[in-house]
Design a protein around this motif. Structure first.
Motif, PDB file in Angstrom:
ATOM      1  N   UNK A   3      -0.680  -8.735  -9.899  1.00 27.65           N
ATOM      2  CA  UNK A   3      -0.528  -7.075 -10.288  1.00 27.65           C
ATOM      3  C   UNK A   3      -0.961  -6.416  -8.600  1.00 27.65           C
ATOM      4  N   UNK A   4      -1.693  -7.603  -8.238  1.00 30.79           N
ATOM      5  CA  UNK A   4      -2.003  -6.986  -6.881  1.00 30.79           C
ATOM      6  C   UNK A   4      -0.660  -6.448  -5.909  1.00 30.79           C
ATOM      7  N   UNK A   5       0.080  -7.639  -5.601  1.00 29.63           N
ATOM      8  CA  UNK A   5       1.251  -7.725  -5.169  1.00 29.63           C
ATOM      9  C   UNK A   5       2.710  -6.929  -5.622  1.00 29.63           C
ATOM     10  N   UNK A   6       2.153  -6.749  -6.931  1.00 34.48           N
ATOM     11  CA  UNK A   6       3.868  -5.911  -7.961  1.00 34.48           C
ATOM     12  C   UNK A   6       3.401  -4.926  -7.382  1.00 34.48           C
ATOM     13  N   UNK A   7       1.785  -4.286  -7.567  1.00 31.42           N
ATOM     14  CA  UNK A   7       1.339  -2.700  -6.733  1.00 31.42           C
ATOM     15  C   UNK A   7       1.555  -2.874  -5.200  1.00 31.42           C
ATOM     16  N   UNK A   8       1.571  -3.963  -4.150  1.00 33.25           N
ATOM     17  CA  UNK A   8       1.408  -3.431  -2.822  1.00 33.25           C
ATOM     18  C   UNK A   8       3.246  -2.883  -2.653  1.00 33.25           C
ATOM     19  N   UNK A   9       3.615  -3.903  -3.433  1.00 29.79           N
ATOM     20  CA  UNK A   9       5.309  -3.559  -2.716  1.00 29.79           C
ATOM     21  C   UNK A   9       6.230  -2.781  -3.549  1.00 29.79           C
ATOM     22  N   UNK A  10       5.056  -2.192  -4.342  1.00 29.12           N
ATOM     23  CA  UNK A  10       5.943  -1.051  -5.774  1.00 29.12           C
ATOM     24  C   UNK A  10       6.075  -0.023  -4.428  1.00 29.12           C
ATOM     25  N   UNK A  11       4.174  -0.149  -3.698  1.00 26.26           N
ATOM     26  CA  UNK A  11       3.800   1.235  -2.943  1.00 26.26           C
ATOM     27  C   UNK A  11       5.163   1.458  -1.861  1.00 26.26           C
ATOM     28  N   UNK A  12       4.815   0.026  -1.452  1.00 31.68           N
ATOM     29  CA  UNK A  12       6.315  -0.390   0.093  1.00 31.68           C
ATOM     30  C   UNK A  12       7.163   0.733  -0.176  1.00 31.68           C
ATOM     31  N   UNK A  13       7.449   0.363  -1.414  1.00 21.35           N
ATOM     32  CA  UNK A  13       9.010   0.765  -1.728  1.00 21.35           C
ATOM     33  C   UNK A  13       9.038   2.692  -2.075  1.00 21.35           C
ATOM     34  N   UNK A  14       8.153   3.308  -2.735  1.00 15.21           N
ATOM     35  CA  UNK A  14       7.753   4.518  -2.769  1.00 15.21           C
ATOM     36  C   UNK A  14       7.299   5.088  -1.640  1.00 15.21           C
ATOM     37  N   UNK A  15       7.031   4.709  -0.412  1.00 15.59           N
ATOM     38  CA  UNK A  15       6.297   5.251   0.910  1.00 15.59           C
ATOM     39  C   UNK A  15       7.825   5.365   1.265  1.00 15.59           C
ATOM     40  N   UNK A  38      -0.063  16.516 -11.414  1.00 14.33           N
ATOM     41  CA  UNK A  38       1.471  15.086 -11.317  1.00 14.33           C
ATOM     42  C   UNK A  38       0.500  14.418  -9.811  1.00 14.33           C
ATOM     43  N   UNK A  39       0.490  15.555  -9.149  1.00  6.15           N
ATOM     44  CA  UNK A  39      -0.507  14.721  -7.477  1.00  6.15           C
ATOM     45  C   UNK A  39      -1.453  13.548  -7.938  1.00  6.15           C
ATOM     46  N   UNK A  40      -2.274  14.098  -8.552  1.00  2.00           N
ATOM     47  CA  UNK A  40      -2.888  13.422  -9.223  1.00  2.00           C
ATOM     48  C   UNK A  40      -2.999  12.215  -8.951  1.00  2.00           C
ATOM     49  N   UNK A  41      -1.102  11.862 -10.690  1.00  2.00           N
ATOM     50  CA  UNK A  41      -1.238  11.019 -10.705  1.00  2.00           C
ATOM     51  C   UNK A  41      -1.033   9.707  -9.377  1.00  2.00           C
ATOM     52  N   UNK A  42       0.728  10.765  -8.828  1.00  2.00           N
ATOM     53  CA  UNK A  42       1.130  10.004  -7.737  1.00  2.00           C
ATOM     54  C   UNK A  42      -0.335   9.558  -6.442  1.00  2.00           C
ATOM     55  N   UNK A  43      -0.856  10.192  -6.212  1.00  2.00           N
ATOM     56  CA  UNK A  43      -2.373   9.405  -5.798  1.00  2.00           C
ATOM     57  C   UNK A  43      -2.918   8.516  -6.663  1.00  2.00           C
ATOM     58  N   UNK A  44      -3.242   8.184  -7.556  1.00  2.00           N
ATOM     59  CA  UNK A  44      -3.712   7.201  -8.095  1.00  2.00           C
ATOM     60  C   UNK A  44      -2.803   5.970  -8.115  1.00  2.00           C
ATOM     61  N   UNK A  45      -1.149   5.919  -7.707  1.00  2.00           N
ATOM     62  CA  UNK A  45      -0.348   4.824  -7.540  1.00  2.00           C
ATOM     63  C   UNK A  45      -0.721   4.859  -6.145  1.00  2.00           C
ATOM     64  N   UNK A  46      -0.162   5.867  -4.986  1.00  2.00           N
ATOM     65  CA  UNK A  46      -0.292   5.625  -3.996  1.00  2.00           C
ATOM     66  C   UNK A  46      -1.581   4.733  -3.619  1.00  2.00           C
ATOM     67  N   UNK A  47      -2.944   5.455  -4.303  1.00  2.00           N
ATOM     68  CA  UNK A  47      -3.976   4.742  -3.244  1.00  2.00           C
ATOM     69  C   UNK A  47      -4.796   3.537  -4.314  1.00  2.00           C
TER      70      UNK A  47
END
Length: 113
Positions: A3-15, A38-47
Motif C-alpha cells: 500500500x505504501x508503494x502504491x500510494x507513493x506512486x499515485x501521489x507522484x502521478x497526481x502531482x 474536497x480540499x480536505x480529501x485531496x490533502x488527505x490523499x496527498x499527505x
C-alpha cells in the motif's frame, strides 16, 4: 506491491498531472454530511498514509489516514477510502470519507478493533 508503494506512486502521478482522483457520488454525499471538503480529501490523499489494504481480483481498496487541522493545535482524524484497478493505477476513486472516532478503530485510529 504494498500500500505504501502504491500510494507513493499515485501521489507522484497526481502531482505531475498524470494521475486522476475521482470522488464518487457516495463520497460527495458523505463529505457534505460530515463537513469534509474536497480540499480536505485531496490533502488527505496527498499527505496521508495507508493504514489498510484489501484486494479483490484486480480492484484494490486502500484506507488512508490523515489528521486534518481544524484549529490551533487541534486536529480531526480523517479516513479516506480509495479504490483503484491494478490495470489503471493512475486513477483512484474515493469511495467514502469519514471521521474514525466511531469506536471501531484503535492505535490512534490506525487499526481496527
Amino acid at each position: 506491491m504494498n500500500a505504501e508503494t502504491e500510494h507513493r506512486k499515485f501521489v507522484e502521478l497526481l502531482e505531475e498531472g498524470d494521475g486522476k482522483l475521482v470522488i464518487s457520488k457516495h463520497a460527495l454525499h458523505r463529505q457534505i454530511e460530515r463537513g469534509i471538503s474536497e480540499i480536505d480529501i485531496r490533502n488527505a490523499v496527498l499527505n496521508g498514509w495507508p493504514i489498510e489494504r484489501r484486494q479483490d481480483g484486480a480492484d484494490v481498496t486502500i484506507v488512508l489516514m490523515y489528521f486534518l487541522k481544524i484549529g490551533k493545535g487541534q486536529y480531526r482524524p480523517l479516513h479516506v477510502v480509495c479504490v483503484f484497478n491494478v490495470v489503471h493505477p493512475e486513477s483512484w476513486t474515493v469511495k467514502t470519507t469519514y471521521d474514525p472516532r466511531s469506536g471501531e478503530w484503535r492505535d490512534n485510529f490506525q487499526r481496527r478493533k
